[in-house]
Design a protein around this motif. Structure first.
Motif, PDB file in Angstrom:
ATOM      1  N   GLU A   1      -2.051   0.577  -9.937  1.00 41.95           N
ATOM      2  CA  GLU A   1      -2.325  -0.858  -9.879  1.00 41.95           C
ATOM      3  C   GLU A   1      -1.011  -1.615  -9.774  1.00 41.95           C
ATOM      4  O   GLU A   1      -0.026  -1.273 -10.445  1.00 41.95           O
ATOM      5  N   TYR A   2      -1.026  -2.645  -8.939  1.00 38.16           N
ATOM      6  CA  TYR A   2       0.194  -3.407  -8.712  1.00 38.16           C
ATOM      7  C   TYR A   2      -0.163  -4.859  -8.441  1.00 38.16           C
ATOM      8  O   TYR A   2      -1.097  -5.150  -7.685  1.00 38.16           O
ATOM      9  N   SER A   3       0.584  -5.774  -9.058  1.00 38.82           N
ATOM     10  CA  SER A   3       0.347  -7.210  -8.872  1.00 38.82           C
ATOM     11  C   SER A   3       1.389  -7.794  -7.936  1.00 38.82           C
ATOM     12  O   SER A   3       2.570  -7.423  -7.978  1.00 38.82           O
ATOM     13  N   PHE A   4       0.956  -8.701  -7.089  1.00 35.13           N
ATOM     14  CA  PHE A   4       1.840  -9.347  -6.128  1.00 35.13           C
ATOM     15  C   PHE A   4       1.293 -10.728  -5.801  1.00 35.13           C
ATOM     16  O   PHE A   4       0.186 -11.079  -6.228  1.00 35.13           O
TER      17      PHE A   4
ATOM     18  N   VAL B   1      -3.687  -5.063  -6.486  1.00 35.27           N
ATOM     19  CA  VAL B   1      -4.255  -3.991  -5.690  1.00 35.27           C
ATOM     20  C   VAL B   1      -4.399  -2.756  -6.571  1.00 35.27           C
ATOM     21  O   VAL B   1      -3.529  -2.451  -7.390  1.00 35.27           O
ATOM     22  N   ALA B   2      -5.529  -2.085  -6.433  1.00 36.74           N
ATOM     23  CA  ALA B   2      -5.769  -0.811  -7.118  1.00 36.74           C
ATOM     24  C   ALA B   2      -5.908   0.263  -6.047  1.00 36.74           C
ATOM     25  O   ALA B   2      -6.753   0.142  -5.151  1.00 36.74           O
TER      26      ALA B   2
ATOM     27  N   LYS C   1       0.803  -1.228   0.000  1.00 38.51           N
ATOM     28  CA  LYS C   1       0.000   0.000   0.000  1.00 38.51           C
ATOM     29  C   LYS C   1       0.835   1.276   0.000  1.00 38.51           C
ATOM     30  O   LYS C   1       0.328   2.347  -0.316  1.00 38.51           O
ATOM     31  N   TYR C   2       2.103   1.163   0.423  1.00 35.39           N
ATOM     32  CA  TYR C   2       2.888   2.371   0.694  1.00 35.39           C
ATOM     33  C   TYR C   2       4.144   2.443  -0.166  1.00 35.39           C
ATOM     34  O   TYR C   2       5.135   3.042   0.234  1.00 35.39           O
ATOM     35  N   ALA C   3       4.115   1.866  -1.348  1.00 39.21           N
ATOM     36  CA  ALA C   3       5.342   1.652  -2.119  1.00 39.21           C
ATOM     37  C   ALA C   3       5.685   2.774  -3.087  1.00 39.21           C
ATOM     38  O   ALA C   3       6.799   2.797  -3.611  1.00 39.21           O
ATOM     39  N   VAL C   4       4.776   3.693  -3.342  1.00 41.83           N
ATOM     40  CA  VAL C   4       5.069   4.754  -4.317  1.00 41.83           C
ATOM     41  C   VAL C   4       5.671   5.943  -3.572  1.00 41.83           C
ATOM     42  O   VAL C   4       4.994   6.607  -2.789  1.00 41.83           O
ATOM     43  N   SER C   5       6.933   6.200  -3.823  1.00 38.18           N
ATOM     44  CA  SER C   5       7.650   7.242  -3.085  1.00 38.18           C
ATOM     45  C   SER C   5       7.157   8.631  -3.476  1.00 38.18           C
ATOM     46  O   SER C   5       6.617   8.831  -4.580  1.00 38.18           O
TER      47      SER C   5
END
Length: 359
Positions: free
Chosen positions: A66-69, A86-87, A44-48
């Motif tokens: 959007e990010y896949s994991f 996650v969106a 959830k907190y990965a975009v600097s």
């Protein structure tokens, strides 16, 4: 499982065993908190902030991120992996006369961690097991003091802005091939704000917020684990904090004889933090985090044990991590607490295939 929509904290509270177990720790309570199985796996907190600045349009807006994991869990002793997406709908925050979009980042990560720590104090938390709802009462001053105590000082305006971002950011989680989200909600819901004038009139008034339903579900089903919150808050990098939580939740057999092995590609995929263009920059960031974990007595040692290359290009690296005796002690305490909690509930928690809706 459907989730009842509630717009305010329940008027009355009753003591319940699930919340009692969640707030009972084995060890120094001040330095302990809980990891939440699925919720903490979501990046959830990965975009600097720097990346956000580069992504903003001329009118200060951001697209849905959007990010896949991969989310891995164990059920009946079997490892189960889910391909997830996650969106993240950014929060629009008014600054002067302009709305600027923000994704949650490092500040919000720390403040959510503090709010969850406050929730683990029974004077500040309420949990309704029947409706799977959890509420927390707090003040901005409480958060400021806790951050200062942990050498993560933020001023009151920064904390309030982070609370705004947490309450206005919308998270949608997609599991496997589902086209509809299995979970969709803000990080903090139904936030009731108290302004300074009201606070001076009645100092007992605090802010109130509803925690994510995934946290409430975890409280009900004992899918959380005790971990060393004090160590987490002492770590400077987000990737080090992510690794510490992952190890705390998954490395349940930590010992001198049982190292933990993990691939660089898995860390990069699941954390969302290693997003530099060059592989070497990502490796440097990861290995700096491993050194930090070593200096904070989470790891005794670590090393590369296998490298996969195409020519001179590194495709993947396997790391072998050896736990420090301090971390082994933390894991043993967490295991003992989980056994005790399950015994108190007369057996393991039930397994549900459904996830709660956020609203």
């Amino acid at each position: 499982m459907s989730q009842k929509i509630v717009s305010k904290q329940p008027a009355t509270t009753t003591q319940n065993l699930q919340y009692d177990l969640f707030t009972t720790f084995f060890g120094d309570v001040a330095d302990l908190s809980n990891t939440i199985e699925l919720w903490d796996a979501i990046p959830k907190y990965a975009v600097s902030p720097r990346t956000q600045n580069a992504l903003r349009s001329p009118d200060s807006r951001l697209p849905v991120h959007e990010y896949s994991f991969v989310y891995a869990t164990r059920r009946n002793g079997q490892r189960i992996e889910h391909a997830c997406r996650v969106a993240i709908q950014p929060a629009a925050i008014k600054i002067d006369d302009t709305y600027i979009d923000y994704y949650p980042s490092a500040n919000e990560e720390l403040i959510e961690e503090v709010i969850r720590k406050i929730f683990a104090d029974q004077q500040c938390g309420v949990h309704d097991p029947k409706n799977a709802e959890s509420w927390v009462r707090f003040s901005v001053q409480m958060i400021r003091k806790e951050l200062k105590l942990r050498s993560k000082t933020r001023n009151l305006d920064e904390i309030k802005r982070s609370i705004d971002i947490l309450s206005r950011t919308h998270i949608s989680l997609y599991l496997d091939d589902n086209q509809d989200p299995v979970y969709s909600a803000p990080i903090l819901s139904d936030v009731t704000r108290v302004n300074r004038q009201k606070y001076l009139t009645d100092t007992s008034i605090t802010w109130v917020a509803r925690l994510p339903a995934l946290i409430s579900k975890s409280v009900n089903e004992l899918t959380y684990r005790q971990f060393n919150y004090g160590v987490l808050m002492s770590l400077s990098s987000q990737i080090a904090r992510w690794l510490h939580k992952r190890l705390s939740h998954n490395y349940t057999n930590a010992s001198f004889m049982d190292p933990y092995e993990i691939l660089f590609s898995s860390i990069q995929r699941d954390s969302g933090f290693l997003a530099y263009a060059r592989t070497n920059d990502n490796l440097q960031a990861l290995e700096t985090a491993l050194v930090e974990l070593q200096s904070n007595r989470v790891l005794q040692s670590w090393k590369r044990v296998d490298e996969r290359k195409a020519g001179r290009k590194i495709l993947d690296i396997k790391y072998r991590l050896h736990a420090h005796s301090d971390f082994i002690g933390d894991v043993k305490a967490a295991n003992a607490r989980l056994r005790d909690s399950r015994a108190t509930l007369s057996g393991p928690p039930p397994v549900h295939n459904s996830l709660p809706s956020g609203r």
